[in-house]
Design an enzyme around this catalytic site. Structure first.
Site, PDB file in Angstrom:
ATOM      1  N   ARG A 237      -0.210 -32.873  23.975  1.00 17.88           N
ATOM      2  CA  ARG A 237      -1.549 -33.309  24.362  1.00 17.88           C
ATOM      3  C   ARG A 237      -1.646 -34.806  24.083  1.00 17.88           C
ATOM      4  O   ARG A 237      -1.132 -35.287  23.078  1.00 17.88           O
ATOM      5  CB  ARG A 237      -2.628 -32.566  23.565  1.00 17.88           C
ATOM      6  N   GLU A 266      -6.732 -38.615  29.944  1.00 20.48           N
ATOM      7  CA  GLU A 266      -6.255 -38.124  31.242  1.00 20.48           C
ATOM      8  C   GLU A 266      -7.277 -37.333  32.052  1.00 20.48           C
ATOM      9  O   GLU A 266      -7.176 -37.284  33.282  1.00 20.48           O
ATOM     10  CB  GLU A 266      -5.006 -37.257  31.051  1.00 20.48           C
ATOM     11  N   HIS A 297       0.552 -34.814  33.838  1.00 17.85           N
ATOM     12  CA  HIS A 297       0.391 -33.461  33.268  1.00 17.85           C
ATOM     13  C   HIS A 297       0.907 -32.390  34.240  1.00 17.85           C
ATOM     14  O   HIS A 297       0.183 -31.460  34.612  1.00 17.85           O
ATOM     15  CB  HIS A 297      -1.071 -33.182  32.894  1.00 17.85           C
TER      16      HIS A 297
HETATM   17  P1  NAD Z   1       2.934 -22.623  20.167  1.00 17.63           P
HETATM   18  O1  NAD Z   1       1.672 -22.230  19.494  1.00 17.63           O
HETATM   19  O2  NAD Z   1       3.925 -21.570  20.543  1.00 17.63           O
HETATM   20  O3  NAD Z   1       3.699 -23.707  19.256  1.00 17.63           O
HETATM   21  C1  NAD Z   1       3.069 -24.744  18.545  1.00 17.63           C
HETATM   22  C2  NAD Z   1       3.906 -25.020  17.304  1.00 17.63           C
HETATM   23  O4  NAD Z   1       3.361 -26.163  16.655  1.00 17.63           O
HETATM   24  C3  NAD Z   1       3.900 -23.876  16.281  1.00 17.63           C
HETATM   25  O5  NAD Z   1       5.232 -23.593  15.895  1.00 17.63           O
HETATM   26  C4  NAD Z   1       3.121 -24.442  15.088  1.00 17.63           C
HETATM   27  O6  NAD Z   1       3.621 -23.950  13.855  1.00 17.63           O
HETATM   28  C5  NAD Z   1       3.400 -25.930  15.233  1.00 17.63           C
HETATM   29  N1  NAD Z   1       2.407 -26.790  14.584  1.00 17.63           N
HETATM   30  C6  NAD Z   1       1.052 -26.696  14.644  1.00 17.63           C
HETATM   31  N2  NAD Z   1       0.497 -27.700  13.911  1.00 17.63           N
HETATM   32  C7  NAD Z   1       1.520 -28.429  13.405  1.00 17.63           C
HETATM   33  C8  NAD Z   1       1.594 -29.574  12.579  1.00 17.63           C
HETATM   34  N3  NAD Z   1       0.491 -30.197  12.122  1.00 17.63           N
HETATM   35  N4  NAD Z   1       2.821 -30.057  12.256  1.00 17.63           N
HETATM   36  C9  NAD Z   1       3.955 -29.452  12.714  1.00 17.63           C
HETATM   37  N5  NAD Z   1       3.940 -28.346  13.493  1.00 17.63           N
HETATM   38  C10 NAD Z   1       2.747 -27.852  13.842  1.00 17.63           C
HETATM   39  O7  NAD Z   1       2.501 -23.453  21.446  1.00 17.63           O
HETATM   40  P2  NAD Z   1       3.378 -23.750  22.766  1.00 17.63           P
HETATM   41  O8  NAD Z   1       3.155 -22.676  23.758  1.00 17.63           O
HETATM   42  O9  NAD Z   1       4.753 -24.102  22.351  1.00 17.63           O
HETATM   43  O10 NAD Z   1       2.611 -25.040  23.310  1.00 17.63           O
HETATM   44  C11 NAD Z   1       2.570 -26.256  22.547  1.00 17.63           C
HETATM   45  C12 NAD Z   1       1.616 -27.226  23.190  1.00 17.63           C
HETATM   46  O11 NAD Z   1       2.159 -27.683  24.424  1.00 17.63           O
HETATM   47  C13 NAD Z   1       0.267 -26.603  23.620  1.00 17.63           C
HETATM   48  O12 NAD Z   1      -0.630 -26.519  22.537  1.00 17.63           O
HETATM   49  C14 NAD Z   1      -0.204 -27.578  24.667  1.00 17.63           C
HETATM   50  O13 NAD Z   1      -0.939 -28.605  24.035  1.00 17.63           O
HETATM   51  C15 NAD Z   1       1.094 -28.161  25.245  1.00 17.63           C
HETATM   52  N6  NAD Z   1       1.334 -27.738  26.645  1.00 17.63           N
HETATM   53  C16 NAD Z   1       1.609 -28.709  27.548  1.00 17.63           C
HETATM   54  C17 NAD Z   1       1.847 -28.379  28.880  1.00 17.63           C
HETATM   55  C18 NAD Z   1       2.184 -29.440  29.919  1.00 17.63           C
HETATM   56  O14 NAD Z   1       2.175 -29.137  31.119  1.00 17.63           O
HETATM   57  N7  NAD Z   1       2.501 -30.657  29.499  1.00 17.63           N
HETATM   58  C19 NAD Z   1       1.784 -27.035  29.279  1.00 17.63           C
HETATM   59  C20 NAD Z   1       1.524 -26.058  28.315  1.00 17.63           C
HETATM   60  C21 NAD Z   1       1.287 -26.425  26.994  1.00 17.63           C
END
Ligand code: NAD
Length: 332
Positions: A237, A266, A297
Site C-alpha cells: 500500500r 493514488e 496498482h
Molecule cells: P497477508 O495478511 O497474507 O500477509 C501480511 C503479512 O504481513 C503477514 O504475514 C503479517 O504477519 C505481516 N505483517 C503485518 N504487520 C507487520 C509489521 N508491522 N511488520 C512486519 N510484518 C507485518 O496479506 P497478503 O494477502 O499477503 O497481502 C499483503 C498486502 O498486499 C495487502 O494487505 C495489500 O495491502 C497488498 N495487496 C496489493 C495488491 C496489488 O495489486 N498491488 C493486491 C493485493 C494485495
C-alpha cells in the site's frame, strides 16, 4: 439458480460464462454498478455479486434486496468497504469477499519491477531515447539476481509467494514479519529484524497490510540505513512508504531505485483517466527518474486473478444460496 453480477468488466465476462456453463446456473451480466436506480432488476434472482468503487450506502438498496429474498452481498475484490455493514446486518445479508485471488500475480509483478531496476533498463532507455546514446557505459554494469540478498517485509500470502520465487532464483532470502508461517519458512534463509534487513538487503520488497504499525514504515530514517544501491519494491500500500522522503532519498542517491505499484495519493488518479494538470507532482517527479518504475496498482491484474475473483465469488454465492457456510464470509 439465477445470479446477477453488477459492475462487470469485459475481461470478466468469459469467466462468468465459463462458470455458468460448468455449474448449469444462470448468470446475468450488468455493466453498471449496483445503485438505487437499478436495484429493482435484482427481483427474481437468487444471489448478487458486485465490483464497484462507489459506496452502497442507500438504506433502500439493502431493504429491497431483503424484500427480494436475497441472502448475501458478494464483492469480487478483497476490500469490502463499499458495503454498509450495519445495513447489511439489519437486512440479514451475509457479506463475502475474495481475500486471496492470486498471490503469484503480485509476487511476479514485484519481481518484474526488481529485475527492470537491477538490469538498469530505465537508464538504458533514457539514454537511447533522449540522447541516441547506445554505449556500453561502465556505470550501467549490473549484478545478477542470485548474488542478491532480498528482504521480504511481511511474509503472508504475497510475501510468501515472493520468497518462493526469489529462493528458486538462487537469491539469499531474509524476512521481516509478524507471524512466522510454517508454509513459507522453507523459502527463507533467515528471519531478521527490520534494522538488519535495512543494513543487509540489496532488494527490499514490501508485502505488509496498511496498519498503524506499517504506515510510514519506510521514511527518511530507514532510507538512510539502506545500502546505497538497494532497491525498494512496494507492492503493498502506498502509505507504507513516505513518498516525499522516498523522492529525497532517490535524489540524494541514498538508495539505488524504487519499483512502485502503489502510491499514497493514488485513489485520486490510479484506475482513472485524468486531465494532465490533475496528475500529482510526486508522480511526475518519480516517473522522470530512470531508476524508478511506477505501475498504477495493476499487480493483481492477470487472467488467473480475474478468473479467481469472478469464480470464487460465484462459488460462494451459490453455496450461501444453498444454505452452506463459506470461508470468505466477512464476520462483522
Ligand atoms: P497477508 O495478511 O497474507 O500477509 C501480511 C503479512 O504481513 C503477514 O504475514 C503479517 O504477519 C505481516 N505483517 C503485518 N504487520 C507487520 C509489521 N508491522 N511488520 C512486519 N510484518 C507485518 O496479506 P497478503 O494477502 O499477503 O497481502 C499483503 C498486502 O498486499 C495487502 O494487505 C495489500 O495491502 C497488498 N495487496 C496489493 C495488491 C496489488 O495489486 N498491488 C493486491 C493485493 C494485495
Amino acid at each position: 439458480m439465477k445470479l446477477i453480477m453488477f459492475g462487470v468488466d469485459d475481461k470478466e465476462v468469459p469467466y462468468a460464462k465459463e462458470w455458468a456453463e460448468k455449474t448449469g446456473n444462470e448468470v446475468k451480466i450488468v455493466k453498471d454498478q449496483l445503485s438505487s436506480t437499478n436495484v429493482d432488476s435484482v427481483d427474481g434472482y437468487d444471489g448478487i455479486s458486485v465490483l464497484q468503487t462507489s459506496k452502497i450506502d442507500d438504506p433502500a438498496i439493502y431493504a429491497k434486496l431483503n424484500q427480494f429474498g436475497i441472502k448475501q452481498l458478494s464483492t469480487r475484490t478483497a476490500g469490502y468497504d463499499m458495503f454498509d455493514l450495519d445495513l447489511a446486518k439489519k437486512n440479514c445479508l451475509k457479506i463475502t469477499n475474495v481475500s486471496i485471488y492470486s498471490p503469484r500475480a503480485i509476487a511476479e509483478m514485484g519481481l518484474t519491477h526488481a529485475m527492470y531496476l537491477l538490469r538498469k533498463i530505465g537508464e538504458f532507455k533514457q539514454r537511447m531515447v533522449n540522447n541516441a546514446d547506445f554505449r556500453w557505459s561502465k556505470d550501467l554494469v549490473s549484478d545478477e539476481i542470485y548474488n542478491q540478498t532480498v528482504a521480504i517485509v511481511g511474509l503472508g500470502h504475497i510475501g510468501g509467494a515472493t520468497a518462493q520465487i526469489y529462493k528458486a532464483l538462487g537469491a539469499r532470502v531474509i524476512a521481516v514479519t509478524r507471524a512466522t508461517s510454517v508454509v513459507y519458512a522453507p523459502y527463507v534463509d533467515e528471519f531478521v529484524d527490520l534494522e538488519t534487513a535495512l543494513k543487509e538487503a540489496d532488494i527490499i520488497t514490501l508485502h505488509v497490510p496498511l496498519t498503524s504499525s506499517t504506515e510510514n514504515m519506510f521514511a527518511a530514517p530507514q532510507f538512510k540505513k539502506m545500502k546505497k544501491n538497494a532497491l525498494l519494491i512496494n507492492m503493498a500500500r502506498g502509505k507504507v512508504v513516505n513518498t516525499a522522503d522516498l523522492i529525497d532519498a532517490l535524489k540524494n542517491h541514498e538508495i539505488g531505485g524504487a519499483g512502485l505499484d502503489t502510491l499514497g495519493d493514488e485513489t485520486t488518479y490510479f484506475s482513472k483517466k485524468v486531465a494532465s494538470e490533475d496528475v500529482p507532482a510526486d508522480f511526475k517527479e518519480l516517473v522522470k527518474m530512470p531508476n524508478v518504475v511506477v505501475t498504477p496498482h495493476v499487480a493483481f491484474m492477470t487472467d488467473t486473478a480475474v478468473r479467481n475473483m469472478v469464480q470464487i465469488s460465484l462459488n460462494d454465492i451459490a453455496a450461501i444460496v444453498e444454505g452452506k457456510n463459506v470461508k470468505n464470509e466477512v464476520r462483522f
